[in-house]
Design a protein around this motif. Structure first.
Motif, PDB file in Angstrom:
ATOM      1  N   LYS A 111       0.524  -1.103   0.314  1.00 62.32           N
ATOM      2  CA  LYS A 111      -0.118   0.112   0.011  1.00 62.32           C
ATOM      3  C   LYS A 111       0.963   0.756  -0.101  1.00 62.32           C
ATOM      4  O   LYS A 111       1.695   1.513   0.946  1.00 62.32           O
ATOM      5  N   VAL A 112       0.595   2.050  -1.016  1.00 65.44           N
ATOM      6  CA  VAL A 112       1.244   3.128  -1.148  1.00 65.44           C
ATOM      7  C   VAL A 112       0.506   4.570  -0.862  1.00 65.44           C
ATOM      8  O   VAL A 112      -0.496   4.588  -1.713  1.00 65.44           O
ATOM      9  N   HIS A 113       1.179   5.879  -0.436  1.00 64.79           N
ATOM     10  CA  HIS A 113       0.275   6.906  -0.904  1.00 64.79           C
ATOM     11  C   HIS A 113       1.189   7.729  -0.690  1.00 64.79           C
ATOM     12  O   HIS A 113       2.030   8.342  -0.448  1.00 64.79           O
ATOM     13  N   GLU A 114       0.502   9.038  -1.357  1.00 64.00           N
ATOM     14  CA  GLU A 114       1.086  10.604  -1.685  1.00 64.00           C
ATOM     15  C   GLU A 114       1.255  10.919  -0.292  1.00 64.00           C
ATOM     16  O   GLU A 114       0.268  10.791   0.464  1.00 64.00           O
ATOM     17  N   LEU A 115       1.935  11.816  -0.085  1.00 64.66           N
ATOM     18  CA  LEU A 115       2.521  12.219   1.579  1.00 64.66           C
ATOM     19  C   LEU A 115       0.982  12.900   2.000  1.00 64.66           C
ATOM     20  O   LEU A 115       0.548  12.922   2.879  1.00 64.66           O
ATOM     21  N   PRO A 116       0.745  14.424   0.857  1.00 70.69           N
ATOM     22  CA  PRO A 116      -0.474  14.786   0.852  1.00 70.69           C
ATOM     23  C   PRO A 116      -1.342  14.052   1.651  1.00 70.69           C
ATOM     24  O   PRO A 116      -2.087  14.407   2.264  1.00 70.69           O
ATOM     25  N   GLU A 117      -1.803  12.834   1.344  1.00 73.04           N
ATOM     26  CA  GLU A 117      -3.097  11.876   0.924  1.00 73.04           C
ATOM     27  C   GLU A 117      -2.932  11.439   2.791  1.00 73.04           C
ATOM     28  O   GLU A 117      -3.134  11.089   3.416  1.00 73.04           O
ATOM     29  N   PHE A 118      -1.314  11.175   2.573  1.00 69.73           N
ATOM     30  CA  PHE A 118      -1.215  10.110   3.854  1.00 69.73           C
ATOM     31  C   PHE A 118      -1.433  11.570   5.272  1.00 69.73           C
ATOM     32  O   PHE A 118      -1.797  10.954   5.880  1.00 69.73           O
ATOM     33  N   VAL A 119      -0.796  12.252   5.534  1.00 74.53           N
ATOM     34  CA  VAL A 119      -1.152  13.357   6.215  1.00 74.53           C
ATOM     35  C   VAL A 119      -2.245  14.208   6.512  1.00 74.53           C
ATOM     36  O   VAL A 119      -3.119  13.599   7.574  1.00 74.53           O
ATOM     37  N   ILE A 120      -3.339  13.921   5.503  1.00 70.20           N
ATOM     38  CA  ILE A 120      -4.325  14.170   5.439  1.00 70.20           C
ATOM     39  C   ILE A 120      -5.460  12.949   6.789  1.00 70.20           C
ATOM     40  O   ILE A 120      -6.387  13.583   6.915  1.00 70.20           O
ATOM     41  N   ASN A 121      -5.230  11.721   5.945  1.00 68.50           N
ATOM     42  CA  ASN A 121      -5.695  10.771   6.527  1.00 68.50           C
ATOM     43  C   ASN A 121      -5.216  10.029   7.532  1.00 68.50           C
ATOM     44  O   ASN A 121      -6.005   9.547   8.251  1.00 68.50           O
ATOM     45  N   TYR A 122      -4.277  10.105   8.271  1.00 68.30           N
ATOM     46  CA  TYR A 122      -3.285   9.818   9.163  1.00 68.30           C
ATOM     47  C   TYR A 122      -2.512  10.453  10.387  1.00 68.30           C
ATOM     48  O   TYR A 122      -2.105   9.755  11.609  1.00 68.30           O
ATOM     49  N   LEU A 123      -2.420  11.548   9.788  1.00 70.42           N
ATOM     50  CA  LEU A 123      -1.318  12.541  10.928  1.00 70.42           C
ATOM     51  C   LEU A 123      -2.359  13.746  11.713  1.00 70.42           C
ATOM     52  O   LEU A 123      -3.532  13.977  11.476  1.00 70.42           O
ATOM     53  N   THR A 124      -2.183  14.085  12.992  1.00 68.78           N
ATOM     54  CA  THR A 124      -2.485  14.747  13.860  1.00 68.78           C
ATOM     55  C   THR A 124      -1.244  15.939  14.219  1.00 68.78           C
ATOM     56  O   THR A 124      -0.030  15.246  14.001  1.00 68.78           O
ATOM     57  N   PRO A 125      -1.627  17.169  13.975  1.00 72.18           N
ATOM     58  CA  PRO A 125      -3.303  17.974  14.221  1.00 72.18           C
ATOM     59  C   PRO A 125      -3.446  17.998  12.921  1.00 72.18           C
ATOM     60  O   PRO A 125      -2.868  18.162  12.121  1.00 72.18           O
ATOM     61  N   SER A 126      -4.444  18.726  12.693  1.00 76.00           N
ATOM     62  CA  SER A 126      -5.195  19.003  11.721  1.00 76.00           C
ATOM     63  C   SER A 126      -5.023  20.223  10.591  1.00 76.00           C
ATOM     64  O   SER A 126      -4.747  19.932   9.966  1.00 76.00           O
ATOM     65  N   THR A 127      -4.256  20.486  11.488  1.00 72.36           N
ATOM     66  CA  THR A 127      -3.148  21.811  10.711  1.00 72.36           C
ATOM     67  C   THR A 127      -1.979  21.691  10.300  1.00 72.36           C
ATOM     68  O   THR A 127      -1.847  22.038   9.243  1.00 72.36           O
ATOM     69  N   LEU A 128      -1.302  20.344  10.387  1.00 75.61           N
ATOM     70  CA  LEU A 128      -0.700  20.137   8.980  1.00 75.61           C
ATOM     71  C   LEU A 128      -1.113  19.461   7.794  1.00 75.61           C
ATOM     72  O   LEU A 128      -0.284  20.192   6.593  1.00 75.61           O
ATOM     73  N   LYS A 129      -2.625  19.967   7.791  1.00 76.16           N
ATOM     74  CA  LYS A 129      -2.892  19.135   6.288  1.00 76.16           C
ATOM     75  C   LYS A 129      -2.944  21.290   5.504  1.00 76.16           C
ATOM     76  O   LYS A 129      -3.429  21.093   3.729  1.00 76.16           O
ATOM     77  N   GLN A 130      -2.564  22.267   6.420  1.00 77.38           N
ATOM     78  CA  GLN A 130      -2.776  23.099   5.273  1.00 77.38           C
ATOM     79  C   GLN A 130      -1.466  23.611   5.109  1.00 77.38           C
ATOM     80  O   GLN A 130      -1.148  24.436   3.903  1.00 77.38           O
ATOM     81  N   ILE A 131      -0.055  22.605   5.327  1.00 75.34           N
ATOM     82  CA  ILE A 131       1.128  22.355   4.005  1.00 75.34           C
ATOM     83  C   ILE A 131       0.494  22.176   3.182  1.00 75.34           C
ATOM     84  O   ILE A 131      -0.272  21.662   2.900  1.00 75.34           O
ATOM     85  N   SER A 132       1.593  22.547   2.079  1.00 73.88           N
ATOM     86  CA  SER A 132       1.528  22.161   0.512  1.00 73.88           C
ATOM     87  C   SER A 132       3.088  21.151   0.851  1.00 73.88           C
ATOM     88  O   SER A 132       3.760  21.372  -0.069  1.00 73.88           O
ATOM     89  N   TRP A 133       1.919  19.998   0.508  1.00 70.68           N
ATOM     90  CA  TRP A 133       2.888  18.818   0.430  1.00 70.68           C
ATOM     91  C   TRP A 133       3.376  18.852  -0.642  1.00 70.68           C
ATOM     92  O   TRP A 133       2.014  18.405  -1.783  1.00 70.68           O
ATOM     93  N   SER A 134       4.418  17.688  -0.673  1.00 71.41           N
ATOM     94  CA  SER A 134       4.918  17.651  -2.328  1.00 71.41           C
ATOM     95  C   SER A 134       4.140  16.457  -2.899  1.00 71.41           C
ATOM     96  O   SER A 134       3.879  15.225  -2.015  1.00 71.41           O
ATOM     97  N   LYS A 135       3.678  15.935  -3.607  1.00 68.59           N
ATOM     98  CA  LYS A 135       3.031  14.865  -4.325  1.00 68.59           C
ATOM     99  C   LYS A 135       3.630  14.064  -4.780  1.00 68.59           C
ATOM    100  O   LYS A 135       3.657  12.797  -5.338  1.00 68.59           O
ATOM    101  N   ASN A 136       5.730  14.137  -4.698  1.00 67.26           N
ATOM    102  CA  ASN A 136       6.416  13.311  -5.505  1.00 67.26           C
ATOM    103  C   ASN A 136       7.283  12.649  -4.410  1.00 67.26           C
ATOM    104  O   ASN A 136       8.296  11.774  -4.205  1.00 67.26           O
ATOM    105  N   ILE A 137       6.597  12.596  -2.978  1.00 66.79           N
ATOM    106  CA  ILE A 137       7.335  11.731  -1.824  1.00 66.79           C
ATOM    107  C   ILE A 137       6.243  10.682  -1.572  1.00 66.79           C
ATOM    108  O   ILE A 137       4.425  10.851  -1.332  1.00 66.79           O
ATOM    109  N   TYR A 138       6.312   9.482  -1.519  1.00 71.35           N
ATOM    110  CA  TYR A 138       5.101   8.905  -0.763  1.00 71.35           C
ATOM    111  C   TYR A 138       5.748   7.761   0.561  1.00 71.35           C
ATOM    112  O   TYR A 138       6.484   7.710   1.034  1.00 71.35           O
ATOM    113  N   CYS A 139       4.475   7.356   1.130  1.00 78.58           N
ATOM    114  CA  CYS A 139       4.932   6.601   2.420  1.00 78.58           C
ATOM    115  C   CYS A 139       3.832   5.268   2.077  1.00 78.58           C
ATOM    116  O   CYS A 139       2.778   5.426   0.936  1.00 78.58           O
TER     117      CYS A 139
END
Length: 139
Positions: A111-139
């Motif tokens: 299972k591979v996620h783009e970093l922005p998707e991973f941050v939105i779905n799995y990380l807290t605090p929710s303010t991390l979503k406001q950062i413009s994460w690169s879609k060229n980094i994968y988790c």
């Protein structure tokens, strides 16, 4: 909370107060190892020499207020919280050398996620979503 007022006290005076406060909490100087006793004395002596001309803002509470705060802190320390048990997810092994043979991370056998998707779905605090994460980094 309490009406907390700040007062200016000389650093040297505060050092004496702090030293007595913490030694009292430790049941006296006898609880300190010898090397720490000398450190405390050296720090105290330096502060007494160099701390006479400097002041710091401290909370001006009377003794009754300090005793009440100590009782409140003791009650807070006694609160026990039972943490629910968490079970580890079993990991599935895969051939890690595959990363060198696939053109896209999404083609890997895991299972591979783009970093922005991973941050939105799995990380807290929710303010991390406001950062413009690169879609060229994968988790």
């Amino acid at each position: 909370f309490y009406n907390i007022s700040f007062i200016q006290r000389p650093v040297a005076e505060m050092m004496i107060h702090i030293k007595h406060y913490y030694l009292k909490r430790m049941s006296g100087k006898s609880q300190l190892m010898d090397c720490f006793k000398s450190y405390v004395e050296r720090i105290n002596n330096q502060v007494q020499v160099f701390g006479l001309d400097f002041k710091c803002a401290t909370v001006g509470q009377d003794e009754e207020c300090e005793r009440e705060l100590e009782r409140e802190e003791e009650r807070e320390e006694e609160i026990e919280i039972e943490v629910p048990q968490v079970y580890a997810v079993s990991e599935k092994d895969w051939n890690y050398a595959d990363i060198f043979f696939h053109s896209k991370p999404m083609l890997l056998p895991t299972k591979v996620h783009e970093l922005p998707e991973f941050v939105i779905n799995y990380l807290t605090p929710s303010t991390l979503k406001q950062i413009s994460w690169s879609k060229n980094i994968y988790c």
